[in-house]
Motif scaffolding. Sequence first.
Motif, short mmCIF file in Angstrom:
data_model
loop_
_atom_site.label_atom_id
_atom_site.label_comp_id
_atom_site.label_asym_id
_atom_site.label_seq_id
_atom_site.Cartn_x
_atom_site.Cartn_y
_atom_site.Cartn_z
N LYS A 1 -1.85 28.04 1.71
CA LYS A 1 -2.24 27.83 2.96
C LYS A 1 -0.92 27.23 3.74
N GLN A 2 -0.52 27.81 4.87
CA GLN A 2 0.64 27.26 5.46
C GLN A 2 -0.03 25.84 6.24
N TYR A 3 0.76 24.78 5.90
CA TYR A 3 0.13 23.62 6.65
C TYR A 3 1.23 23.11 7.76
N GLU A 4 2.54 23.50 7.41
CA GLU A 4 3.70 23.24 8.18
C GLU A 4 4.58 24.28 8.31
N ILE A 5 5.38 24.32 9.22
CA ILE A 5 6.33 25.38 9.60
C ILE A 5 7.07 25.97 8.43
N ALA B 1 13.63 25.78 10.14
CA ALA B 1 12.74 25.89 8.65
C ALA B 1 13.63 25.40 7.72
N LYS B 2 13.88 23.91 7.93
CA LYS B 2 14.87 23.25 6.97
C LYS B 2 14.23 21.89 6.74
N CYS B 3 14.50 21.42 5.61
CA CYS B 3 14.19 19.98 5.13
C CYS B 3 15.02 19.00 5.26
N TYR B 4 14.68 18.20 6.38
CA TYR B 4 15.84 17.47 6.98
C TYR B 4 15.15 16.13 6.55
N GLY B 5 14.09 15.80 5.75
CA GLY B 5 13.96 14.58 5.00
C GLY B 5 13.58 13.81 5.99
N GLY B 6 13.93 12.37 6.09
CA GLY B 6 13.64 11.24 6.90
C GLY B 6 14.77 11.37 8.29
N GLY C 1 -5.61 20.88 -0.56
CA GLY C 1 -5.40 19.44 -1.41
C GLY C 1 -4.04 19.13 -1.98
N ARG C 2 -3.23 20.22 -2.01
CA ARG C 2 -1.77 19.67 -2.68
C ARG C 2 -0.74 19.58 -1.78
N GLU C 3 -1.19 19.60 -0.37
CA GLU C 3 -0.06 19.43 0.64
C GLU C 3 0.59 18.25 0.09
N SER C 4 2.05 18.17 0.51
CA SER C 4 2.83 17.07 0.39
C SER C 4 2.58 15.87 1.32
N ARG C 5 1.90 15.07 0.71
CA ARG C 5 1.75 13.85 1.40
C ARG C 5 2.92 13.05 1.85
N HIS C 6 3.84 13.06 1.10
CA HIS C 6 5.02 12.28 1.51
C HIS C 6 5.71 12.88 2.79
N ASN C 7 5.77 14.24 2.86
CA ASN C 7 6.41 14.87 3.99
C ASN C 7 5.73 14.85 5.28
N GLN C 8 4.28 14.75 5.12
CA GLN C 8 3.37 14.42 6.21
C GLN C 8 3.49 13.16 6.87
N GLU D 1 0.74 -1.34 0.00
CA GLU D 1 0.00 0.02 0.08
C GLU D 1 0.88 1.36 0.01
N ILE D 2 1.73 1.45 -0.88
CA ILE D 2 2.73 2.48 -0.99
C ILE D 2 1.88 3.80 -1.43
N GLU D 3 1.64 4.75 -0.60
CA GLU D 3 1.08 6.10 -0.93
C GLU D 3 1.69 7.21 -1.62
N THR D 4 3.08 6.99 -1.21
CA THR D 4 3.85 8.19 -1.67
C THR D 4 5.12 7.68 -1.96
N ILE D 5 5.66 8.40 -3.13
CA ILE D 5 7.38 8.04 -3.66
C ILE D 5 7.67 9.34 -3.68
N PHE D 6 9.02 9.44 -3.30
CA PHE D 6 9.67 10.82 -3.32
C PHE D 6 11.23 10.46 -3.80
N ILE D 7 11.38 11.08 -4.96
CA ILE D 7 12.94 10.92 -5.35
C ILE D 7 13.70 12.28 -5.13
N GLY D 8 14.51 12.18 -4.31
CA GLY D 8 15.32 13.56 -3.97
C GLY D 8 16.80 13.29 -4.02
N GLY D 9 17.57 14.19 -3.75
CA GLY D 9 18.83 14.22 -3.63
C GLY D 9 19.59 15.14 -2.79
N GLY D 10 21.05 15.35 -3.10
CA GLY D 10 21.58 15.38 -4.71
C GLY D 10 20.65 16.24 -5.45
#
Lengths: 387, 611
Positions: A237-241, B565-570, A248-255, A56-65
């Motif tokens: 709308k601010q939904y996090e710091i 206020a920084k993105c620390y990811g996981g 409806g477009r809040e990042s579900r991954h970060n949540q 039940e993967i709900e989010t994928i986030f490819i980051g970096g780098g």
Amino acid sequence: MAAMAKAVYLHIPFCEHICYYCDFNKVFLKNQPVDDYLDALEREIVLSLEQYPTDEIETIFIGGGTPTALDEVQMKRLMDMVERHLLPLATKNIEYSVEANPNFVSAEKLDTMKRGGVNRVSFGVQTFDDGGLERIGRTHRADDVFATVTEAAKRFDNISIDLMFGLPEQTLEQIERDLDLAFKLPIQHVSSYSLILEPHTVFAIQDRKGKLRLPGEDIEVAMYLKVMETLERRGLKQYEISNYSVEGRESRHNQVYWRNEEYYGFGAGAHSYLNGERRANVAPIPHYIKAEGLPVRSTTTLETFERMEEELFLGLRMRSGVSFETFETKYGVSMESVFGHVLSELKAKQLIETTDTHVRLTESGLPLANEAFAAFIGEARLNDVTT
Amino acid sequence: MNPYMNKQELENRQKKIRNFSIIAHIDHGKSTLADRILERTGALTAREMKEQTLDAMDLERERGITIKLNAVKLNYTAKDGVEYILHLIDTPGHVDFTYEVSRSLAACEGAVLVVDAAQGIEAQTLANVYLALDNDLEIIPVINKIDLPSADVERVRQEIEDVIGLDASDAVPASAKAGIGIEEILEQIVELVPPPTGDPSAPLQALIFDSYYDAYRGVVASIRVVNGSVKVGDKVQMMSTGKSFEVTDLGVSTPKPLSVKELNVGDVGTLSASIKTVGDVRVGDTITLAKNPSTEQLPGYRKMNPMVYCGLYPIDAAKYNDLREALERLQLSDAALEFEPETSQALGFGFRSGFLGMLHMEIIQERIEREFGIDLITTAPSVIYHVTTTSGDVIHVDNPSKMPEQQKVELIEEPYVKAAIMTPNDYVGSIMELCQKKRGSFIDMEYIDTTRVKITYDIPLSEIVYDFFDQLKSSTKGYASLDYDLIGYRPSRLVKMDILLNNELVDALSFIVHRDFAYERGKVIVEKLKALIPRMQFEVPIQAAVSTKIVARSTIKALRKNVLAKCYGGDISRKRKLLEKQKEGKKRMKMVGSVEVPQEAFMSVLSMDEE
């Protein structure tokens, strides 16, 4: 027992250029064994999913780098990898994000991503001030942003940009200008981060030599307030710091992080939270490539009290805060019984407020959030809890 | 068979005894040399050697200084075929312990002077050399660390001759670390250090040069027998107090503890006599026999009195009783430590404690924090002031906050010391400047020889205790040495300076200052506190006041921003660490009213190095 992890993070630790403030695990792309890395990444995904199955993967986030530093072929491989191993386990409405650099994304690469199932792109814009971009070691310029984001918007309807404040020599006027320009872009989401000096970065070294002209605490807080006020007023709308979005477009991954839920982290130096254990992967790329079995460097099993603390200091980052009910469901005790004394102390300091259902930071508590978070550390009272 | 030796045997044995110390600057290799000597004489095998055996306490090893003294008995067969008895007596190395050093040296006939082949002679070396010379010791120079690339043996040899005036032509080039020159050093000790001269048949005179507390044996005295002898079962008397005890055990350290039946002239060992109170065994005192007492006490005895007082408060008020127990435990082995309960409005319940000097105070403070796990607030050190009130009463004030209101004060007297500073003549100017700055009055200056000068000043003790020694060292590149004696009380124009945080007087921050310096110091202190006290969510005014008059003010601005206020990811662990660090920082602070005040702030009122 923990529920199945629903979020996946993939780390691409390569960059075309190293930014002066960045302390993430990354290396200069040139001459790197990118293909070997992708092999290793695939091995890890397969192995990890065997040990910790999910469907039940709900989010994928490819980051970096910089994921978009991969060339066409490599990007295609990455997309295929996700398609083969992860998408079959995904829920229908998956959020699938890729971090992108405004100057390394061709139309072709965007097409490849689109075809691969990506439905959200996050651009590291940082500022629209070309002088400022140069000072922080970014190679793109404001014009690149307009061109690339416009191109991306032809394919994606969920686009985010990162902005930064508190940069060297940055003024409040520049922040206002950045925000104005942001609204000229077809975007639905903004992450606004402040510059944090981290050790082992170019900035940390410059700062030690006294060469960094930072705006200072008072200006910085004014910038933060300006960002909050402007974005809210104009419909984000601010939904996090540091995160803002249209409804409806809040990042579900970060949540997932902030709700203290479990996630996979794949790639060199990536972090996972699985079965109640926080783990970190080996960071150096050659070690990651050569790792046998899971490339895990360290594993920490969290005590109940630690999980409770994290529930609070992560959850309070969200404007909605932490739900009393969720806390009690998760831990079998009321938040009041565990943290009552901390809650009243912080309320007295007007850092937090409670509603019938939630505890959350006050507006004035937002810029002082760490004062509130730190207050929970080591303070869980578990007398009547069997751990 | 008579277990005791006859007179002839005793005299023969006495000729083979050599008592010596090692004098060295920190890091010049004293402990390593001691280790090598122990190894070479077979006292310990290399396997048994714990690195630097003589310094037992962690704290000592960390600070590179010796606090607790040790004496070791060694057997050494010299090249002349004779087996000698060597007593190596260790000395502590700091001005606060000058007296103990001098008593240890008084127990010796010789001293090995270790000088670093690269760094040359340094202050502490010089100070202790002077003490050794005062005690008529034969000095054996050793140039150590000759295996360092930067070693310059000839330059250092010349320096020893020029600065100290010793003949260094026979100075042994050595490397204690590499084991070079150890044999030669031992040969020189045997050859040059004179044997003890005491009379075995005279009444007992034994010098106490150290003491410690043992849970089973009570207070144990380290002694050097100067005349006569002492046996287990003897009734002995402490000459300064007249108190008598029966000897239950005599011992030597080889360095393994070994019981012996008697200690004779020249011997160095320990004496236990079921002594309960550490104050009954005073360093420098003479032990004699109750039945056949000596008429004379050995010279040089001084009662050690605390010179400096400060408040010790647990940061966590619940640890008050733990702190009391810690102090009681430490006092068992430290006669100079005094304490009594006191209360501060700002800090709650704590103890006013007395120390020999700043180092002593720091050591006790660190031991409490480390060995007993109690986080402490230490208030700025103070001396005892004699205050005559307008009603004619004389009161002793050891806590600035207890100073009576100014209109009730007729006269304040403060303790003065006669400070004798020994220095190479190059630094006379800077020393005089320092002494003037510290309210000193010049008494005398004399040339000891062509290069050495002794400068004497009368200086208020309060100016000496804090950082005088450090400043003296830094203004003389470390060469000057300091010794001081209390010479009594003198009237001074002193006032109490109060500090107000957020408009509330913080009694623990009050201090006594000379009227002429009050304004300047007030200004420096409010700025210092401003820098030390972290921003709160509200603005905090800081004021310095004499009586009710504000002489300086400053403001700590309100904390505006503390957020990641920084993105620390996981990477949640990292976020947690940051918060833990922040929380840990708060634990080291004391809530004073509504302001969180860090430990350092309480000491800061005395550090006057205005940048």
